[in-house]
Design a protein around this motif. Structure first.
Motif, PDB file in Angstrom:
ATOM      1  N   ASP A  24      -1.383   3.787  -4.786  1.00  0.00           N
ATOM      2  CA  ASP A  24      -1.349   2.634  -3.709  1.00  0.00           C
ATOM      3  C   ASP A  24      -0.823   3.354  -2.553  1.00  0.00           C
ATOM      4  O   ASP A  24      -0.358   4.386  -2.317  1.00  0.00           O
ATOM      5  CB  ASP A  24      -0.640   1.493  -4.457  1.00  0.00           C
ATOM      6  CG  ASP A  24       0.725   1.623  -4.749  1.00  0.00           C
ATOM      7  OD1 ASP A  24       1.332   2.519  -3.963  1.00  0.00           O
ATOM      8  OD2 ASP A  24       1.358   1.142  -5.495  1.00  0.00           O
ATOM      9  N   ASP A  25      -0.537   2.311  -1.385  1.00  0.00           N
ATOM     10  CA  ASP A  25       0.156   2.778  -0.287  1.00  0.00           C
ATOM     11  C   ASP A  25       1.504   3.008  -0.003  1.00  0.00           C
ATOM     12  O   ASP A  25       1.910   3.670   0.755  1.00  0.00           O
ATOM     13  CB  ASP A  25      -0.106   1.320   0.733  1.00  0.00           C
ATOM     14  CG  ASP A  25      -1.729   1.132   1.022  1.00  0.00           C
ATOM     15  OD1 ASP A  25      -2.307   1.780   1.903  1.00  0.00           O
ATOM     16  OD2 ASP A  25      -2.292   0.136   0.753  1.00  0.00           O
ATOM     17  N   ASP A  26       2.199   2.770  -1.288  1.00  0.00           N
ATOM     18  CA  ASP A  26       3.617   3.134  -1.390  1.00  0.00           C
ATOM     19  C   ASP A  26       3.986   4.516  -2.116  1.00  0.00           C
ATOM     20  O   ASP A  26       4.914   4.756  -2.279  1.00  0.00           O
ATOM     21  CB  ASP A  26       4.407   1.920  -1.923  1.00  0.00           C
ATOM     22  CG  ASP A  26       4.287   0.741  -1.028  1.00  0.00           C
ATOM     23  OD1 ASP A  26       4.344   0.999   0.270  1.00  0.00           O
ATOM     24  OD2 ASP A  26       4.418  -0.278  -1.438  1.00  0.00           O
ATOM     25  N   ALA A  27       2.783   4.876  -2.544  1.00  0.00           N
ATOM     26  CA  ALA A  27       2.875   6.189  -3.469  1.00  0.00           C
ATOM     27  C   ALA A  27       3.338   7.363  -2.366  1.00  0.00           C
ATOM     28  O   ALA A  27       2.634   7.572  -1.478  1.00  0.00           O
ATOM     29  CB  ALA A  27       1.577   6.617  -4.216  1.00  0.00           C
ATOM     30  N   THR A  28       4.312   8.117  -2.848  1.00  0.00           N
ATOM     31  CA  THR A  28       4.703   9.334  -1.793  1.00  0.00           C
ATOM     32  C   THR A  28       5.601  10.185  -2.601  1.00  0.00           C
ATOM     33  O   THR A  28       6.243   9.541  -3.638  1.00  0.00           O
ATOM     34  CB  THR A  28       5.299   8.632  -0.631  1.00  0.00           C
ATOM     35  OG1 THR A  28       5.507   9.742   0.383  1.00  0.00           O
ATOM     36  CG2 THR A  28       6.589   8.245  -0.540  1.00  0.00           C
ATOM     37  N   GLY A  55       1.904   5.991   9.473  1.00  0.00           N
ATOM     38  CA  GLY A  55       1.271   4.660  10.038  1.00  0.00           C
ATOM     39  C   GLY A  55       0.778   3.830   9.056  1.00  0.00           C
ATOM     40  O   GLY A  55       0.651   4.328   7.650  1.00  0.00           O
ATOM     41  N   MET A  56       0.324   2.638   9.260  1.00  0.00           N
ATOM     42  CA  MET A  56      -0.213   1.827   8.140  1.00  0.00           C
ATOM     43  C   MET A  56      -1.517   1.164   8.697  1.00  0.00           C
ATOM     44  O   MET A  56      -2.592   1.300   8.297  1.00  0.00           O
ATOM     45  CB  MET A  56       0.380   0.752   7.278  1.00  0.00           C
ATOM     46  CG  MET A  56      -0.080   0.216   6.457  1.00  0.00           C
ATOM     47  SD  MET A  56       0.908  -1.106   5.530  1.00  0.00           S
ATOM     48  CE  MET A  56      -0.274  -1.955   4.616  1.00  0.00           C
ATOM     49  N   GLY A  57      -1.275   0.098   9.690  1.00  0.00           N
ATOM     50  CA  GLY A  57      -2.516  -0.560  10.380  1.00  0.00           C
ATOM     51  C   GLY A  57      -3.399   0.540  11.045  1.00  0.00           C
ATOM     52  O   GLY A  57      -4.502   0.345  10.823  1.00  0.00           O
ATOM     53  N   SER A  78      -7.823  10.101  11.192  1.00  0.00           N
ATOM     54  CA  SER A  78      -6.960   8.906  11.831  1.00  0.00           C
ATOM     55  C   SER A  78      -8.027   7.669  11.932  1.00  0.00           C
ATOM     56  O   SER A  78      -9.133   7.720  12.067  1.00  0.00           O
ATOM     57  CB  SER A  78      -6.657   9.335  13.433  1.00  0.00           C
ATOM     58  OG  SER A  78      -7.805   9.382  14.100  1.00  0.00           O
ATOM     59  N   GLY A  79      -7.391   6.553  12.043  1.00  0.00           N
ATOM     60  CA  GLY A  79      -8.255   5.463  12.022  1.00  0.00           C
ATOM     61  C   GLY A  79      -6.934   4.245  11.366  1.00  0.00           C
ATOM     62  O   GLY A  79      -6.081   4.341  11.106  1.00  0.00           O
ATOM     63  N   GLY A  80      -7.821   3.078  11.005  1.00  0.00           N
ATOM     64  CA  GLY A  80      -7.208   2.048  10.446  1.00  0.00           C
ATOM     65  C   GLY A  80      -7.836   0.524  10.509  1.00  0.00           C
ATOM     66  O   GLY A  80      -8.894   0.440  11.123  1.00  0.00           O
ATOM     67  N   THR A  90      -3.328  -8.888   4.272  1.00  0.00           N
ATOM     68  CA  THR A  90      -4.884  -8.640   4.865  1.00  0.00           C
ATOM     69  C   THR A  90      -4.817  -7.048   4.990  1.00  0.00           C
ATOM     70  O   THR A  90      -5.899  -6.657   4.540  1.00  0.00           O
ATOM     71  CB  THR A  90      -5.147  -9.359   6.364  1.00  0.00           C
ATOM     72  OG1 THR A  90      -5.073 -10.633   6.087  1.00  0.00           O
ATOM     73  CG2 THR A  90      -6.437  -8.948   6.572  1.00  0.00           C
ATOM     74  N   LEU A  91      -3.645  -6.450   5.489  1.00  0.00           N
ATOM     75  CA  LEU A  91      -3.985  -4.963   5.254  1.00  0.00           C
ATOM     76  C   LEU A  91      -4.109  -4.279   3.983  1.00  0.00           C
ATOM     77  O   LEU A  91      -4.999  -3.607   3.658  1.00  0.00           O
ATOM     78  CB  LEU A  91      -2.898  -4.141   6.192  1.00  0.00           C
ATOM     79  CG  LEU A  91      -2.744  -4.550   7.626  1.00  0.00           C
ATOM     80  CD1 LEU A  91      -1.372  -3.937   8.161  1.00  0.00           C
ATOM     81  CD2 LEU A  91      -3.934  -3.673   8.486  1.00  0.00           C
TER      82      LEU A  91
END
Length: 160
Positions: A24-28, A55-57, A78-80, A90-91
């Motif tokens: 997930d987004d918090d995996a690091t 970054g995230m958004g 790069s993107g988002g 929503t993100l």
């Protein structure tokens, strides 16, 4: 021109499925190399995969594959989400859908996800050109009614 190791694509697919796409987004990792970054890693000797992004958004990042401690392949991206999409729920919904699409990464094109993936009222598209030694692409997510939600551009290849 360097030749593509025959097992590189299979390693890339495994690494991508075991890092961002499968987590997930918090995996690091606990202590990323660069302050403020997210860093994901997977190892299966002789290969090691590392994905570092900020970054995230809107985000930028780079994936590398090392063989015997020498970086041989890399992809930058790069993107988002669309700039007006700023609320975290929503993100997270968009990126959850993205990860589902990215699980469809293939040995034939081990860069991002499949050419098309549809689920939960959203459509993921991935257009890529080139080969594993040099490629570029763009992936997008839109609602089924065509409203764009997300775009990412990527490029990379074998280092020489």
């Amino acid at each position: 021109m360097p030749s593509v190791p025959p097992d590189l694509a299979a390693f890339l697919v495994e690494a991508k499925r075991r890092t961002y796409a499968g987590l997930d987004d918090d995996a690091t990792v606990a202590a990323p190399l660069l302050a403020g970054s997210k860093q994901l890693e997977h190892r299966a000797p002789p290969y090691a995969y590392r994905d570092i992004y900020f970054g995230m958004g809107f985000f930028v990042g780079q994936e590398t594959v090392s063989r015997d401690d020498r970086v041989i392949w890399s992809m930058s991206y790069s993107g988002g989400a669309r700039a007006d999409i700023t609320d975290r729920p929503t993100l997270l919904e968009i990126y959850k859908f993205l990860r589902q699409g990215l699980l469809g990464v293939s040995v034939e094109e081990p860069y991002r996800g499949p050419h098309l993936f549809e689920q939960a009222g959203m459509t993921y598209r991935n257009e890529v050109e080139g080969t594993r030694d040099r490629f570029r692409g763009i992936e997008t997510i839109a609602r089924h009614d065509g409203v764009p939600l997300y775009e990412l551009r990527y490029s990379g290849g074998l280092l020489r």
